[in-house]
Design a protein around this motif. Structure first.
Motif, PDB file in Angstrom:
ATOM      1  N   LEU A   1       8.235  31.305  51.474  1.00  0.00           N
ATOM      2  CA  LEU A   1       9.687  31.651  51.652  1.00  0.00           C
ATOM      3  C   LEU A   1      10.315  30.916  50.303  1.00  0.00           C
ATOM      4  N   ASP A   2       9.748  30.379  49.475  1.00  0.00           N
ATOM      5  CA  ASP A   2      10.340  29.302  48.542  1.00  0.00           C
ATOM      6  C   ASP A   2      10.352  30.271  47.429  1.00  0.00           C
ATOM      7  N   LEU A   3       9.673  31.406  47.167  1.00  0.00           N
ATOM      8  CA  LEU A   3       9.494  32.225  46.182  1.00  0.00           C
ATOM      9  C   LEU A   3      11.009  32.354  45.333  1.00  0.00           C
ATOM     10  N   PRO A   4      12.172  32.870  46.150  1.00  0.00           N
ATOM     11  CA  PRO A   4      13.382  33.123  45.406  1.00  0.00           C
ATOM     12  C   PRO A   4      13.727  31.904  44.880  1.00  0.00           C
ATOM     13  N   LEU A   5      13.470  30.876  45.147  1.00  0.00           N
ATOM     14  CA  LEU A   5      13.827  29.384  44.555  1.00  0.00           C
ATOM     15  C   LEU A   5      13.647  29.637  43.111  1.00  0.00           C
TER      16      LEU A   5
ATOM     17  N   LYS B   1       7.086  21.822  39.991  1.00  0.00           N
ATOM     18  CA  LYS B   1       5.732  21.288  40.540  1.00  0.00           C
ATOM     19  C   LYS B   1       5.430  21.554  41.815  1.00  0.00           C
ATOM     20  N   VAL B   2       6.401  22.117  42.483  1.00  0.00           N
ATOM     21  CA  VAL B   2       5.977  22.364  43.907  1.00  0.00           C
ATOM     22  C   VAL B   2       5.844  23.832  43.998  1.00  0.00           C
ATOM     23  N   VAL B   3       6.877  24.904  43.826  1.00  0.00           N
ATOM     24  CA  VAL B   3       6.723  26.104  44.028  1.00  0.00           C
ATOM     25  C   VAL B   3       6.011  26.951  42.828  1.00  0.00           C
ATOM     26  N   LYS B   4       6.166  26.557  41.866  1.00  0.00           N
ATOM     27  CA  LYS B   4       5.275  27.175  40.668  1.00  0.00           C
ATOM     28  C   LYS B   4       3.840  26.997  40.649  1.00  0.00           C
ATOM     29  N   ALA B   5       3.680  25.470  41.041  1.00  0.00           N
ATOM     30  CA  ALA B   5       2.356  24.997  40.944  1.00  0.00           C
ATOM     31  C   ALA B   5       1.662  25.868  42.195  1.00  0.00           C
TER      32      ALA B   5
ATOM     33  N   ALA C   1      12.499  36.813  57.776  1.00  0.00           N
ATOM     34  CA  ALA C   1      11.398  35.922  56.958  1.00  0.00           C
ATOM     35  C   ALA C   1      10.256  36.602  56.550  1.00  0.00           C
ATOM     36  N   LEU C   2       9.847  37.740  57.253  1.00  0.00           N
ATOM     37  CA  LEU C   2       8.653  38.739  56.774  1.00  0.00           C
ATOM     38  C   LEU C   2       9.040  39.234  55.533  1.00  0.00           C
TER      39      LEU C   2
ATOM     40  N   HIS D   1      13.300  31.072  61.680  1.00  0.00           N
ATOM     41  CA  HIS D   1      11.949  30.863  60.961  1.00  0.00           C
ATOM     42  C   HIS D   1      12.375  30.959  59.379  1.00  0.00           C
ATOM     43  N   TRP D   2      13.271  31.344  58.722  1.00  0.00           N
ATOM     44  CA  TRP D   2      13.736  31.480  57.598  1.00  0.00           C
ATOM     45  C   TRP D   2      14.362  29.840  57.250  1.00  0.00           C
ATOM     46  N   VAL D   3      13.540  29.417  56.517  1.00  0.00           N
ATOM     47  CA  VAL D   3      14.100  27.917  56.332  1.00  0.00           C
ATOM     48  C   VAL D   3      13.471  27.556  54.683  1.00  0.00           C
ATOM     49  N   GLN D   4      14.383  26.923  54.195  1.00  0.00           N
ATOM     50  CA  GLN D   4      14.283  26.777  52.595  1.00  0.00           C
ATOM     51  C   GLN D   4      14.951  25.431  52.461  1.00  0.00           C
TER      52      GLN D   4
END
Ligand SMILES: Nc1nc2c(ncn2[C@@H]2O[C@H](COP(=O)(O)OP(=O)(O)O)[C@@H](O)[C@H]2O)c(=O)[nH]1
Ligand SMILES: [Mg+2]
Length: 458
Positions: free
Chosen positions: A140-144, A260-264, A299-300, A209-212
Motif C-alpha cells: 500500500l506504500d507504493l504511491p508514496l 530506506k523503507v519503501v524503495k528498499a 486496498a486491492l 484496510h487501506w492504511v498508509q
C-alpha cells in the motif's frame, strides 16, 4: 575417464536444476501463514500421498518428492513452519501464531520432466522453490514514492470521511496545537506519531484496510524507530521550511521512509519475485459491512499497482520487474458450503477485474480462484422438512461443535441494502483434529500450485 563422466553428469544435473521464487502476500489475517504452512506440508507429503490431484505433474505421477533446504536469502528470518505445525497438531488444535514481518522458506522438488529436451538430458530434475511471506500492507506504500510530504499529507486528510473521521478524532486533537515551525521536539513528534499509528490500527480493527504508511501497522524490526515517527500535517507548501524545525524533521523522516523503507523493500525483495499469490479474505468484509467491503476493494486496487510496469512507472525506474504471473485467491472457502464457491470467485473477480482491465499489465498473466489452505470444516446436509440443505460442521474457536448453513455469498458486489436486509454471519472454526502423518486437508490448494509453478515442472 570415469572422473570426467562423473563431472559431465554433475554438470548436466546442475543444468537441470531450476529455481522459482513465489511470493505470498495479502492483508493481515488473509491467511498467508496458513497457506504457506499447508503448501510446505502438501509438498513434503506428495511422494507418499495423492494429495495434489490438480497439480498436473503430480496427477501424471511425475513428482518424486520434496525436501526442505536452507533458504537462499540469509538476511531474512526463516518461515516458522515447525512452529505452525505444532500449533495445528496440538490438542485442541490451534491456528498458527500471526507473524508481522517478511520470512522465507525453501524446498527442493524432485520430478521427472516430460519435455523432450529435458528428458534427453536427464531422467530427473529439481525445482528449488523459495516461498516468501510478506505483509500486503507494505504494497500500500507504493504511491508514496510518487508523492512528496505535502501531497501525501493532503491525501490522508482527504480520506477522513465516514468512519475514518471519527476514528481520527483523538489523533487530530493530539496534533491540534502542534507548532510546525518551532524547534524540533522529538518527544512531541513521537507522541503524535503514536497517536496517528493508533488511528491506523483502529481503522484496521474496523475492517478498513487501506492504511498508509503500511509499515506503521506492521513495523517488523523497525518498531519504535524514528523513521516510523511522522504523520500528515497541514501546511503551506509555498512557505520556506524553517531549518531545525518540527516540519523539517517530519519531511526528512518522510523522505527517509520513502528511500530506506519503501524503495528498499521493492529493490531488495520485490525485484526478486517470479510469481505472486495475493490472498484475499472476502468473508471478513462481508461480515463487517458495506464500508469495509468497499475499502477492501480500494486496498486491492492499490495492491495491483505493484504489478503494473508501464514505461513511466516508478517500479520500472527502480529495477527490472520479474513477476509474470499473479494469482488472486479468495481464502477460507471452507467457511461456506461448496455450492457457494463459484459465487466467491465471481465476487473476487468483480473486485479485481475492472481495475486490472483498465490498466496496462504488460506481460503479466492473472487469474482468480477460491481455496482453503487448511480445511477446518466438513460438508454435509441437514434436513429441513422434506428438504436437504447444505451445511458445514466444525468446532468453533471456543471449542463448540457447530453445524450451520452460514448463508449465501453474493455473486456481485453488494450494495448497502444487502447488509440492511440480511447481512452475513461466518463463524471462525478451529482446525480439525488431524493425524501428524497425514497431509493437511485443503480445498484447491493444488490448483493454486499448478497455476504458480505448473509450467516449471514440464
Ligand atoms: N477455516 C479456515 N480458516 C483459515 C484458513 N486460513 C486462515 N484461516 C483463519 O484466518 C486466520 C488468519 O490466518 P493467517 O494465516 O495467520 O493470516 P496472515 O495474517 O495472512 O498470515 C487464522 O488464524 C484462521 O483463523 C483456512 O484455510 N480455513
Ligand atoms: Mg502471517
Amino acid at each position: 575417464m570415469k572422473k570426467i563422466t562423473q563431472e559431465v553428469n554433475d554438470l548436466i544435473h546442475r543444468s537441470m536444476d531450476s529455481h522459482v521464487r513465489i511470493a505470498v502476500t495479502g492483508l493481515s489475517r488473509a491467511g498467508k501463514t496458513a497457506f504457506i504452512s499447508s503448501l510446505v506440508n502438501q509438498l513434503l507429503h506428495t511422494s507418499t500421498h495423492d494429495n495434489l490431484p490438480l497439480l498436473t505433474a503430480s496427477r501424471d505421477k511425475r513428482i518424486i518428492g520434496a525436501k526442505r533446504e536452507p533458504q537462499s536469502n540469509m538476511m531474512v528470518p526463516r518461515f516458522a513452519y515447525d512452529e505452525s505445525m505444532e500449533h495445528i497438531h496440538s490438542y485442541p488444535p490451534k491456528w498458527p501464531e500471526p507473524t508481522r514481518d517478511v520470512s522465507e522458506i525453501r524446498l527442493a522438488l524432485k520430478y521427472k520432466p516430460n519435455s523432450k529436451a529435458k528428458r534427453l538430458l536427464s531422467r530427473t530434475s529439481t525445482l528449488h522453490i523459495d516461498i516468501i511471506d510478506y505483509p500486503g500492507e507494505w504494497l500500500l506504500d507504493l504511491p508514496l514514492l510518487d508523492m512528496d510530504f505535502q501531497e501525501w499529507s493532503a491525501s490522508q486528510f482527504a480520506a477522513l470521511k465516514g468512519k475514518r473521521q471519527s476514528l481520527a478524532e483523538s489523533w487530530l486533537n493530539d496534533a491540534h496545537d502542534f507548532d510546525l515551525d518551532s524547534e524540533v521536539d522529538e518527544k512531541r513528534l513521537a507522541d503524535i506519531a503514536e497517536s496517528y499509528t493508533r488511528y491506523l490500527y483502529a481503522c484496521k480493527e474496523e475492517g478498513l484496510h487501506w492504511v498508509q504508511p503500511g509499515r506503521f501497522v506492521l513495523p517488523g524490526e523497525l518498531e519504535g524507530a524514528p523513521v516510523l515517527q511522522f504523520f500528515p500535517c497541514r501546511f503551506d507548501a509555498e512557505k520556506k521550511v524553517v531549518k531545525g524545525s518540527n516540519l523539517a524533521m517530519l519531511k526528512a523522516r518522510y523522505q527517509e521512509y520513502q528511500q530506506k523503507v519503501v524503495k528498499a523493500f521493492y529493490k531488495h525483495h520485490f525485484a526478486t519475485f517470479d510469481r505472486q499469490i495475493v490472498l484475499v479474505d472476502c468473508l471478513q468484509p462481508l461480515n463487517a459491512g458495506y464500508e469495509s467491503f468497499h475499502d477492501m476493494r480500494d486496498a486491492l486496487e492499490q495492491i495491483m499497482h505493484s504489478f503494473r510496469y508501464g514505461r513511466s512507472n516508478v517500479l520500472k525506474r527502480l529495477f527490472a520487474p520479474r513477476i509474470d504471473k499473479v494469482l488472486f485467491a479468495a481464502t477460507k472457502a471452507d467457511h461456506v458450503t461448496p455450492e457457494q464457491h463459484p459465487h466467491l470467485v465471481s465476487l473476487l473477480q468483480q473486485m479485481v477485474h475492472p481495475a486490472w482491465q483498465s490498466a496496462s499489465y504488460e506481460n503479466i498473466e492473472m487469474s482468480c480462484m477460491t481455496m482453503a489452505s487448511i480445511q477446518a470444516t466438513q460438508t454435509g446436509f441437514i434436513s429441513q422438512g422434506d428438504q436437504a440443505i447444505p451445511a458445514l460442521q466444525g468446532v468453533t474457536i471456543d471449542e463448540q461443535p457447530l453445524t450451520v448453513f452460514p448463508g449465501e455469498v453474493p455473486k456481485k458486489l453488494p450494495n448497502q441494502s444487502y447488509w440492511d436486509a440480511q447481512g452475513f454471519e461466518f463463524t471462525a472454526f478451529r482446525p480439525l483434529e488431524l493425524s501428524e502423518d497425514e497431509p493437511l486437508p485443503h480445498i484447491r490448494l493444488d490448483k493454486a500450485l499448478d497455476y504458480l509453478i505448473g509450467d516449471k515442472l514440464k
